[in-house]
Design an enzyme around this catalytic site. Structure first.
Site, PDB file in Angstrom:
ATOM      1  N   PHE A 134      53.090  20.295  77.156  1.00 27.29           N
ATOM      2  CA  PHE A 134      51.731  20.762  77.436  1.00 27.29           C
ATOM      3  C   PHE A 134      50.826  19.563  77.653  1.00 27.29           C
ATOM      4  O   PHE A 134      50.635  18.746  76.749  1.00 27.29           O
ATOM      5  CB  PHE A 134      51.183  21.633  76.300  1.00 27.29           C
ATOM      6  CG  PHE A 134      50.065  22.537  76.745  1.00 27.29           C
ATOM      7  CD1 PHE A 134      50.268  23.893  76.868  1.00 27.29           C
ATOM      8  CD2 PHE A 134      48.817  22.028  77.061  1.00 27.29           C
ATOM      9  CE1 PHE A 134      49.237  24.739  77.291  1.00 27.29           C
ATOM     10  CE2 PHE A 134      47.794  22.855  77.483  1.00 27.29           C
ATOM     11  CZ  PHE A 134      48.001  24.208  77.604  1.00 27.29           C
ATOM     12  N   SER A 165      39.922  13.954  70.869  1.00 32.27           N
ATOM     13  CA  SER A 165      39.653  15.213  70.174  1.00 32.27           C
ATOM     14  C   SER A 165      38.760  16.146  70.982  1.00 32.27           C
ATOM     15  O   SER A 165      38.736  17.351  70.748  1.00 32.27           O
ATOM     16  CB  SER A 165      38.994  14.947  68.813  1.00 32.27           C
ATOM     17  OG  SER A 165      39.856  14.200  67.973  1.00 32.27           O
ATOM     18  N   ILE A 207      51.718  12.749  76.020  1.00 29.44           N
ATOM     19  CA  ILE A 207      52.324  14.066  76.179  1.00 29.44           C
ATOM     20  C   ILE A 207      53.796  14.042  75.745  1.00 29.44           C
ATOM     21  O   ILE A 207      54.626  13.347  76.342  1.00 29.44           O
ATOM     22  CB  ILE A 207      52.196  14.566  77.628  1.00 29.44           C
ATOM     23  CG1 ILE A 207      50.733  14.438  78.092  1.00 29.44           C
ATOM     24  CG2 ILE A 207      52.681  16.008  77.725  1.00 29.44           C
ATOM     25  CD1 ILE A 207      49.721  15.151  77.218  1.00 29.44           C
ATOM     26  N   GLU A 255      47.668  16.855  67.165  1.00 28.35           N
ATOM     27  CA  GLU A 255      47.293  18.274  67.051  1.00 28.35           C
ATOM     28  C   GLU A 255      46.079  18.481  66.149  1.00 28.35           C
ATOM     29  O   GLU A 255      46.009  19.420  65.360  1.00 28.35           O
ATOM     30  CB  GLU A 255      48.495  19.117  66.584  1.00 28.35           C
ATOM     31  CG  GLU A 255      49.619  19.135  67.614  1.00 28.35           C
ATOM     32  CD  GLU A 255      50.493  20.374  67.558  1.00 28.35           C
ATOM     33  OE1 GLU A 255      49.989  21.456  67.209  1.00 28.35           O
ATOM     34  OE2 GLU A 255      51.678  20.242  67.870  1.00 28.35           O
ATOM     35  N   GLU A 297      39.764  14.380  60.696  1.00 30.44           N
ATOM     36  CA  GLU A 297      38.338  14.685  60.822  1.00 30.44           C
ATOM     37  C   GLU A 297      38.110  16.037  61.493  1.00 30.44           C
ATOM     38  O   GLU A 297      37.185  16.780  61.117  1.00 30.44           O
ATOM     39  CB  GLU A 297      37.651  13.577  61.619  1.00 30.44           C
ATOM     40  CG  GLU A 297      37.568  12.234  60.895  1.00 30.44           C
ATOM     41  CD  GLU A 297      38.904  11.503  60.837  1.00 30.44           C
ATOM     42  OE1 GLU A 297      39.059  10.620  59.970  1.00 30.44           O
ATOM     43  OE2 GLU A 297      39.808  11.805  61.656  1.00 30.44           O
TER      44      GLU A 297
END
Length: 386
Positions: free
Chosen positions: A128, A137, A162, A370, A374
């Site tokens: 993905f 993020s 990736i 993932e 934070e």
């Protein structure tokens, strides 16, 4: 599935699965882990073994070539693999939760029939493409574009970090791209890109701190042309849909992290009984015993957290906060345990051939991938109404 939360005992089918994967991890994965780590080589034989066991199809229905299990079964497998080799574990996690799960969750029936049997078999891997340079993020900062031209999407842009994107068995990359403008806000959609497709390039692999046997590449898209029917899910829902995939994936990463944390405990218990200093086993020293006891407490607590999140998800209840808690607690447990394990092993813990050294290098990314620590704190705060 949720009964074990109160009894503390896994049902027989889950327990048998965990034992089967544990035996595979110890007999097949562990003996070659150091070699693949040192050579930065992808473990094709190990992946083929996992494919033969049906691990890539664990959470998918049999009608799509899966094993008819559930997401918790996948998590148990990831925990066992994570004990001995995080690179192998993340190959499975990314192949299922990032490669195949988006097709299962959001694909048309035709897309499911075309791709799921192949991906669930483990004979091919999916990836993905979400993260971009400068985005991190902030996945909503996507710059990759896709425009319609004569019934085809024309994709231009790049992605980075990736997983499973450049192996010899990678057959699909799902990419998020800006497909339009919705009142001044980017319309982000997901599009299936078969591999190979002209204009798609997996650039040279990264030289990483850890996860050296995991395949990770930057990707480039130069006028990549795919049919309009390769849109995955509703147009403009690509970002929202992937947030759901990330929520599930955090439970899987938590399970992998628990495996790493527990693997450090297991190695330290064994070593502290065998290693003697000043005439006795170092484990008989309270300082060592207490350090290992804290490591065990971290692993136990983190396991309970991902069990809870998985139970909520499978029962159809809201699980976003529980998944974030599990990912936060488990990734920190892995990092803390790997640091303490390296200290217990002393000079040996600094040698790459020892599992604790690999865990020390590998575990840091668990606090980043993932969703960073934070981001998890931000999600938990939001769920608390803050």
């Amino acid at each position: 599935m949720t009964d074990f939360l109160s009894t503390g005992t896994l049902p027989d089918d889950y327990a048998q699965l965990a034992k089967t994967v544990r035996d595979f991890a110890q007999s097949v994965v562990a003996p070659v882990a150091a070699k693949h780590d040192e050579e930065h080589s992808f473990p094709y034989d190990v992946v083929a073994g996992m494919a033969d066991m049906g691990l890539f199809g664990l959470p998918f229905p049999e009608e799509y070539g899966g094993m008819g299990g559930d997401y918790f079964a996948l998590c148990l497998a990831l925990e066992e693999l994570g004990k001995v080799d995080q690179s192998v574990a993340i190959t499975l996690e990314a192949g299922v939760s990032l490669g195949a799960m988006p097709v299962y969750r959001f694909g048309t029936e035709e897309q499911k029939q075309e791709w799921l049997p192949l991906l669930a078999s483990g004979k091919a891997l999916g990836a993905f493409g979400l993260t971009e340079a400068g985005g991190g993020s902030d996945a909503g900062a996507t710059k990759t574009t896709a425009r319609l031209d004569d019934g085809h999407w024309i994709i231009n842009g790049s992605k980075q970090f990736i997983t499973n994107s450049g192996t010899d068995i990678t057959k699909l990359v799902t990419v998020t791209a800006v497909t339009g403008d919705n009142g001044g806000k980017k319309e982000i959609s997901s599009i299936l890109v078969p591999v190979p497709t002209p204009g798609f390039t997996a650039e040279p692999a990264y030289n990483k701190v850890g996860w050296n046997a995991s395949d990770t590449h930057p990707l480039s898209f130069d006028d990549v042309r795919v049919p309009q029917e390769n849109l995955l899910g509703e147009r403009g829902r690509g970002y929202a849909n992937f947030l759901r995939i990330l929520d599930e994936g955090r439970i899987a990463i938590a399970a992998l992290s628990v495996g790493a944390a527990q693997g450090c405990v297991d190695e330290c218990v064994k070593y502290s009984k065998e290693r003697h200093a000043f005439g006795r086993a170092i484990g008989s020293n309270q300082a060592i015993a207490f350090k290992i006891a804290r490591m065990e407490a971290r692993a136990h607590t983190a396991r309970a957290a991902y069990y809870d999140a998985a139970a909520l998800m499978l029962s159809g209840k809201p699980f976003k906060k529980a998944a974030a808690v599990a990912k936060l607690v488990a990734s920190e447990a892995a990092m803390d345990n790997s640091r303490d394990a390296t200290q217990i092993f002393g000079g040996y813990g600094f040698m790459n051939e020892y599992p604790v050294a690999r865990h020390y290098r590998d575990s840091k990314i668990l606090e980043i991938g993932e969703g960073t620590t934070e981001v998890q704190l931000m999600l938990i705060g939001r769920e608390l109404g803050l």
